[in-house]
Design a protein around this motif. Sequence first.
Motif, PDB file in Angstrom:
ATOM      1  N   ASN A 187      -5.149   8.427  -0.085  1.00 60.10           N
ATOM      2  CA  ASN A 187      -4.650   8.389   1.291  1.00 60.10           C
ATOM      3  C   ASN A 187      -5.256   9.447   2.191  1.00 60.10           C
ATOM      4  O   ASN A 187      -5.631   9.164   3.328  1.00 60.10           O
ATOM      5  N   GLY A 188      -5.336  10.692   1.726  1.00 61.27           N
ATOM      6  CA  GLY A 188      -5.865  11.770   2.555  1.00 61.27           C
ATOM      7  C   GLY A 188      -7.311  11.523   2.942  1.00 61.27           C
ATOM      8  O   GLY A 188      -7.698  11.719   4.100  1.00 61.27           O
ATOM      9  N   HIS A 189      -8.113  11.097   1.989  1.00 61.63           N
ATOM     10  CA  HIS A 189      -9.536  10.827   2.241  1.00 61.63           C
ATOM     11  C   HIS A 189      -9.689   9.719   3.291  1.00 61.63           C
ATOM     12  O   HIS A 189     -10.445   9.858   4.260  1.00 61.63           O
ATOM     13  N   ILE A 190      -8.949   8.649   3.102  1.00 62.04           N
ATOM     14  CA  ILE A 190      -9.029   7.534   4.046  1.00 62.04           C
ATOM     15  C   ILE A 190      -8.532   7.953   5.421  1.00 62.04           C
ATOM     16  O   ILE A 190      -9.172   7.677   6.439  1.00 62.04           O
ATOM     17  N   VAL A 223       0.880  -1.163   0.000  1.00 62.42           N
ATOM     18  CA  VAL A 223       0.000   0.000   0.000  1.00 62.42           C
ATOM     19  C   VAL A 223       0.920   1.215   0.000  1.00 62.42           C
ATOM     20  O   VAL A 223       1.738   1.381   0.907  1.00 62.42           O
ATOM     21  N   VAL A 224       0.801   2.038  -1.030  1.00 62.68           N
ATOM     22  CA  VAL A 224       1.693   3.171  -1.219  1.00 62.68           C
ATOM     23  C   VAL A 224       1.297   4.313  -0.291  1.00 62.68           C
ATOM     24  O   VAL A 224       0.112   4.593  -0.106  1.00 62.68           O
ATOM     25  N   GLY A 225       2.292   4.960   0.286  1.00 62.09           N
ATOM     26  CA  GLY A 225       2.055   6.129   1.127  1.00 62.09           C
ATOM     27  C   GLY A 225       3.071   6.229   2.239  1.00 62.09           C
ATOM     28  O   GLY A 225       2.978   5.502   3.215  1.00 62.09           O
ATOM     29  N   LYS A 226       4.036   7.105   2.082  1.00 61.04           N
ATOM     30  CA  LYS A 226       5.102   7.236   3.080  1.00 61.04           C
ATOM     31  C   LYS A 226       4.594   7.748   4.430  1.00 61.04           C
ATOM     32  O   LYS A 226       5.014   7.286   5.465  1.00 61.04           O
ATOM     33  N   GLY A 272      -0.023   2.619   4.979  1.00 61.48           N
ATOM     34  CA  GLY A 272       1.006   2.295   3.997  1.00 61.48           C
ATOM     35  C   GLY A 272       1.949   1.217   4.502  1.00 61.48           C
ATOM     36  O   GLY A 272       2.194   1.098   5.699  1.00 61.48           O
ATOM     37  N   GLY A 273       2.458   0.419   3.566  1.00 54.81           N
ATOM     38  CA  GLY A 273       3.439  -0.593   3.930  1.00 54.81           C
ATOM     39  C   GLY A 273       3.318  -1.826   3.069  1.00 54.81           C
ATOM     40  O   GLY A 273       2.454  -1.924   2.195  1.00 54.81           O
ATOM     41  N   LYS A 274       4.194  -2.784   3.335  1.00 50.18           N
ATOM     42  CA  LYS A 274       4.230  -4.038   2.583  1.00 50.18           C
ATOM     43  C   LYS A 274       3.689  -5.155   3.465  1.00 50.18           C
ATOM     44  O   LYS A 274       4.057  -5.259   4.633  1.00 50.18           O
ATOM     45  N   HIS A 275       2.823  -5.974   2.880  1.00 52.80           N
ATOM     46  CA  HIS A 275       2.197  -7.086   3.599  1.00 52.80           C
ATOM     47  C   HIS A 275       2.493  -8.381   2.847  1.00 52.80           C
ATOM     48  O   HIS A 275       2.305  -8.444   1.637  1.00 52.80           O
TER      49      HIS A 275
END
Length: 145
Positions: free
Chosen positions: A127-130, A36-39, A44-47
């Motif tokens: 990202n901002g909306h969520i 999930v992209v987003g610093k 955000g992160g890898k799963h």
Amino acid sequence: MAPPYPTTYQIEEMFSNRSNANLFNSYLAENFEVTVVGKDFTLGGKHKSMQAFHDGTYGRISAILNMDTVSVEVVRVIGGGESSWAAVETFGTAITKSNKPFNIEYVDLVRFNSQGKIAQMKEFLDNGHIQNHLEENEGQQQQAK
């Protein structure tokens, strides 16, 4: 001869079933990986598994939504068929538990394995909306405790 990977129509069908976790999970490879992209995005992160992805991302989003209001529409699929890669543009709507509209557009880049299962996925979310909805709804849930 049939293409080696799911066609655009098959991919559209898969992602149209995104809100049905059990069905969508059946399209995933055993060693599924999602990013999930987003610093600066809390989700955000890898799963490295669907369970980790659910716990880290979709479980939190689902917890703030009235799930019976969720609607998912695949807008466009690019790729698949002869290519192991595809891009899926999706529009989703729901009502949050705080009774606000949750309208989100997102894109998934997916790679299929030789069995036609999703082996890798990279999600580009709003990202901002969520984040705004998570902060509002999770804050209200904390206050209610």
